[in-house]
Scaffold this motif. Sequence first.
Motif, PDB file in Angstrom:
ATOM      1  N   GLY A 180       9.980 -25.889   3.958  1.00 57.54           N
ATOM      2  CA  GLY A 180      11.186 -25.071   3.907  1.00 57.54           C
ATOM      3  C   GLY A 180      11.041 -23.640   4.394  1.00 57.54           C
ATOM      4  N   THR A 181       9.903 -23.313   5.001  1.00 56.01           N
ATOM      5  CA  THR A 181       9.778 -21.962   5.528  1.00 56.01           C
ATOM      6  C   THR A 181      10.283 -21.924   6.970  1.00 56.01           C
ATOM      7  OG1 THR A 181       7.515 -22.291   6.326  1.00 56.01           O
ATOM      8  CG2 THR A 181       7.782 -21.431   4.087  1.00 56.01           C
ATOM      9  N   ALA A 182      10.736 -20.763   7.369  1.00 59.69           N
ATOM     10  CA  ALA A 182      11.198 -20.555   8.740  1.00 59.69           C
ATOM     11  C   ALA A 182      10.287 -19.529   9.395  1.00 59.69           C
ATOM     12  CB  ALA A 182      12.635 -20.047   8.744  1.00 59.69           C
ATOM     13  N   TYR A 183      10.171 -19.622  10.689  1.00 55.04           N
ATOM     14  CA  TYR A 183       9.415 -18.622  11.436  1.00 55.04           C
ATOM     15  C   TYR A 183      10.137 -17.282  11.323  1.00 55.04           C
ATOM     16  CZ  TYR A 183       7.730 -15.868  15.322  1.00 55.04           C
ATOM     17  OH  TYR A 183       7.235 -14.851  16.074  1.00 55.04           O
ATOM     18  N   LEU A 184       9.406 -16.240  10.998  1.00 55.52           N
ATOM     19  CA  LEU A 184       9.982 -14.898  10.902  1.00 55.52           C
ATOM     20  C   LEU A 184       9.483 -14.035  12.050  1.00 55.52           C
ATOM     21  CD1 LEU A 184       9.685 -14.134   7.081  1.00 55.52           C
ATOM     22  CD2 LEU A 184      11.632 -15.018   8.337  1.00 55.52           C
ATOM     23  N   PRO A 185      10.346 -13.168  12.538  1.00 57.29           N
ATOM     24  CA  PRO A 185       9.941 -12.303  13.646  1.00 57.29           C
ATOM     25  C   PRO A 185       8.914 -11.252  13.234  1.00 57.29           C
ATOM     26  CG  PRO A 185      12.155 -11.774  12.915  1.00 57.29           C
ATOM     27  CD  PRO A 185      11.717 -12.978  12.155  1.00 57.29           C
ATOM     28  N   SER A 186       8.049 -10.926  14.175  1.00 53.17           N
ATOM     29  CA  SER A 186       7.024  -9.868  14.087  1.00 53.17           C
ATOM     30  C   SER A 186       6.343  -9.778  12.734  1.00 53.17           C
ATOM     31  CB  SER A 186       7.616  -8.542  14.538  1.00 53.17           C
ATOM     32  OG  SER A 186       8.745  -8.205  13.774  1.00 53.17           O
ATOM     33  N   ALA A 187       6.289  -8.601  12.174  1.00 49.94           N
ATOM     34  CA  ALA A 187       5.510  -8.369  10.952  1.00 49.94           C
ATOM     35  C   ALA A 187       6.306  -8.631   9.677  1.00 49.94           C
ATOM     36  CB  ALA A 187       4.982  -6.938  10.948  1.00 49.94           C
ATOM     37  N   LEU A 188       7.501  -9.166   9.792  1.00 50.40           N
ATOM     38  CA  LEU A 188       8.330  -9.391   8.613  1.00 50.40           C
ATOM     39  C   LEU A 188       7.681 -10.349   7.626  1.00 50.40           C
ATOM     40  CD1 LEU A 188      10.977  -8.709   7.211  1.00 50.40           C
ATOM     41  CD2 LEU A 188      12.023 -10.604   8.446  1.00 50.40           C
ATOM     42  N   SER A 189       6.954 -11.333   8.117  1.00 52.77           N
ATOM     43  CA  SER A 189       6.317 -12.296   7.219  1.00 52.77           C
ATOM     44  C   SER A 189       5.249 -11.635   6.357  1.00 52.77           C
ATOM     45  CB  SER A 189       5.723 -13.463   8.004  1.00 52.77           C
ATOM     46  OG  SER A 189       4.781 -12.990   8.932  1.00 52.77           O
ATOM     47  N   LYS A 190       4.613 -10.592   6.865  1.00 57.60           N
ATOM     48  CA  LYS A 190       3.620  -9.860   6.065  1.00 57.60           C
ATOM     49  C   LYS A 190       4.303  -8.903   5.101  1.00 57.60           C
ATOM     50  CE  LYS A 190       0.042 -10.239   9.514  1.00 57.60           C
ATOM     51  NZ  LYS A 190      -0.606  -9.625  10.641  1.00 57.60           N
ATOM     52  N   LYS A 191       5.369  -8.287   5.566  1.00 52.49           N
ATOM     53  CA  LYS A 191       6.100  -7.315   4.755  1.00 52.49           C
ATOM     54  C   LYS A 191       6.836  -8.007   3.598  1.00 52.49           C
ATOM     55  CE  LYS A 191       9.665  -3.770   5.272  1.00 52.49           C
ATOM     56  NZ  LYS A 191      10.634  -3.199   6.203  1.00 52.49           N
ATOM     57  N   SER A 192       7.438  -9.142   3.873  1.00 50.80           N
ATOM     58  CA  SER A 192       8.197  -9.904   2.868  1.00 50.80           C
ATOM     59  C   SER A 192       7.741 -11.349   2.890  1.00 50.80           C
ATOM     60  CB  SER A 192       9.690  -9.826   3.178  1.00 50.80           C
ATOM     61  OG  SER A 192      10.153  -8.519   3.195  1.00 50.80           O
ATOM     62  N   PRO A 193       6.635 -11.675   2.233  1.00 55.48           N
ATOM     63  CA  PRO A 193       6.066 -13.019   2.329  1.00 55.48           C
ATOM     64  C   PRO A 193       6.967 -14.155   1.840  1.00 55.48           C
ATOM     65  CG  PRO A 193       4.830 -11.650   0.772  1.00 55.48           C
ATOM     66  CD  PRO A 193       5.867 -10.785   1.388  1.00 55.48           C
ATOM     67  N   ASN A 194       7.916 -13.884   0.959  1.00 55.69           N
ATOM     68  CA  ASN A 194       8.795 -14.946   0.454  1.00 55.69           C
ATOM     69  C   ASN A 194      10.072 -15.094   1.273  1.00 55.69           C
ATOM     70  OD1 ASN A 194       7.054 -15.683  -1.646  1.00 55.69           O
ATOM     71  ND2 ASN A 194       7.820 -14.013  -2.919  1.00 55.69           N
ATOM     72  N   ALA A 195      10.301 -14.185   2.201  1.00 57.00           N
ATOM     73  CA  ALA A 195      11.535 -14.223   2.999  1.00 57.00           C
ATOM     74  C   ALA A 195      11.651 -15.500   3.820  1.00 57.00           C
ATOM     75  CB  ALA A 195      11.605 -13.001   3.906  1.00 57.00           C
TER      76      ALA A 195
END
Length: 163
Positions: free
Chosen positions: A69-84
């Motif tokens: 259920g995870t989606a690819y997140l742009p740039s550094a957003l996945s590090k900044k908001s890991p649950n997004a």
Amino acid sequence: MYGSGLRVMEVCRLRVMDIDFENNYIIVRTSKGNKWRKCLLPNNLIEDIKQRIINTQKRHEQDLEEGYGTAYLPSALSKKSPNASKEFKWQYLFPSRKQSANRITGEIQRFHMHERKLQRAVSQAIANNHIHKKANCHTFRHSFATRLLENGTDIRNIHAYRT
């Protein structure tokens, strides 16, 4: 594509949060040149898009139940908001049928539909409707601009949709 002037990849990469029903526009975040812009949301598509969102949410909930259920997140957003990446708003409006491994992280995710699938569907619709003119996905974008011009939209405003 016809009602908003979107490119093929812009349609494929739309996310749930990119649709603003309240203000009748679509936000294109991954446009040519990595620019953002707002496009028209045609009134006659609102109900279809709402239904698409409901179907996408059902698929997302099923993916979450299965441990994905995870989606690819742009740039550094996945590090900044890991649950997004699990939030529904980040899911693609037109998700792929299959999940696949992210080439960078190896995580199993559901990406957007492949642009070739959309192109084939448009080609098939053109053939099924016995349209014998040369037409494809990009034709819709040009037709959108032509209709705006015919309805009196200033050429400078039409040009703003190009980028």
